[in-house]
Scaffold this active site. Structure first.
Site, PDB file in Angstrom:
ATOM      1  CG  HIS A 132      -0.132   0.151   2.530  1.00  0.00           C
ATOM      2  ND1 HIS A 132       0.497  -0.910   3.138  1.00  0.00           N
ATOM      3  CD2 HIS A 132       0.126   1.232   3.321  1.00  0.00           C
ATOM      4  CE1 HIS A 132       1.101  -0.508   4.234  1.00  0.00           C
ATOM      5  NE2 HIS A 132       0.903   0.801   4.372  1.00  0.00           N
TER       6      HIS A 132
ATOM      7  CG  ASP B 201       1.737   5.003   4.795  1.00  0.00           C
ATOM      8  OD1 ASP B 201       1.180   3.896   4.681  1.00  0.00           O
ATOM      9  OD2 ASP B 201       2.786   5.174   5.453  1.00  0.00           O
TER      10      ASP B 201
ATOM     11  CG  HIS C 231       5.099   1.099   2.743  1.00  0.00           C
ATOM     12  ND1 HIS C 231       4.565   2.237   2.198  1.00  0.00           N
ATOM     13  CD2 HIS C 231       4.492   0.967   3.953  1.00  0.00           C
ATOM     14  CE1 HIS C 231       3.687   2.773   3.037  1.00  0.00           C
ATOM     15  NE2 HIS C 231       3.629   2.008   4.112  1.00  0.00           N
TER      16      HIS C 231
ATOM     17  NE  ARG D  34       8.217  -5.377  11.320  1.00  0.00           N
ATOM     18  CZ  ARG D  34       7.637  -4.197  11.086  1.00  0.00           C
ATOM     19  NH1 ARG D  34       6.363  -4.016  11.363  1.00  0.00           N
ATOM     20  NH2 ARG D  34       8.346  -3.210  10.601  1.00  0.00           N
TER      21      ARG D  34
END
Ligand SMILES: O=C(O)CCC(=O)C(=O)O
Ligand SMILES: [Fe+2]
Length: 125
Positions: free
Chosen positions: A6, A8, A62, A71
């Site tokens: 996607h 941002d 990204h 994570r």
């Protein structure tokens, strides 16, 4: 948890993460891993800076690929309020011809919600 590819819906996004997984897409190269640097922040260009700079600063596609069990990351999105109109800046650096029409933040966010990756091309002149 991972994240699908996607861009941002922000001016810029600041990401804090000590764990790897974030990848950015570079035309002609493919997906590149962003290695975390201790104490450093990751600054991503978002769609509104892309529009504002008339495409000079490219919004970054990204994704997050998770290989470890846990994570942690914190993404801070900076975007103008919904009623602000975002228009491409005209100058020698950014070009004399606007590549995008002016759009309110609210309208663009709605377009992105409906059309996702096609949103930028939908406001192209
Ligand atoms: O977790 C990350 O490294 C990036 C998160 C991200 O891309 C997002 O929340 O939009
Ligand atoms: Fe993101």
């Amino acid at each position: 948890m991972g994240l699908a590819p996607h861009t941002d819906t922000s001016l810029i996004t600041i990401v804090q993460s000590k764990t790897s997984g974030l990848q950015v897409f570079k035309e002609g190269v493919g997906w590149i891993l962003v290695q975390p640097i201790p104490g450093a922040l990751i600054v991503n260009v978002g769609d509104f800076l892309h529009i504002l700079s008339n495409g000079e600063f490219t919004t970054v596609r990204h994704r997050v690929v998770v290989t470890q069990i846990q994570r942690f990351s914190a993404a801070h999105f900076y975007a103008p309020p919904g009623d602000v109109i975002v228009s491409p800046l005209m100058s020698k650096d950014f070009g004399e011809v606007p590549r995008y029409r002016s759009v309110s933040v609210k309208e663009y966010v709605e377009t992105k919600g409906k059309h996702f990756e096609k949103a930028l091309s939908l406001i192209k002149k």
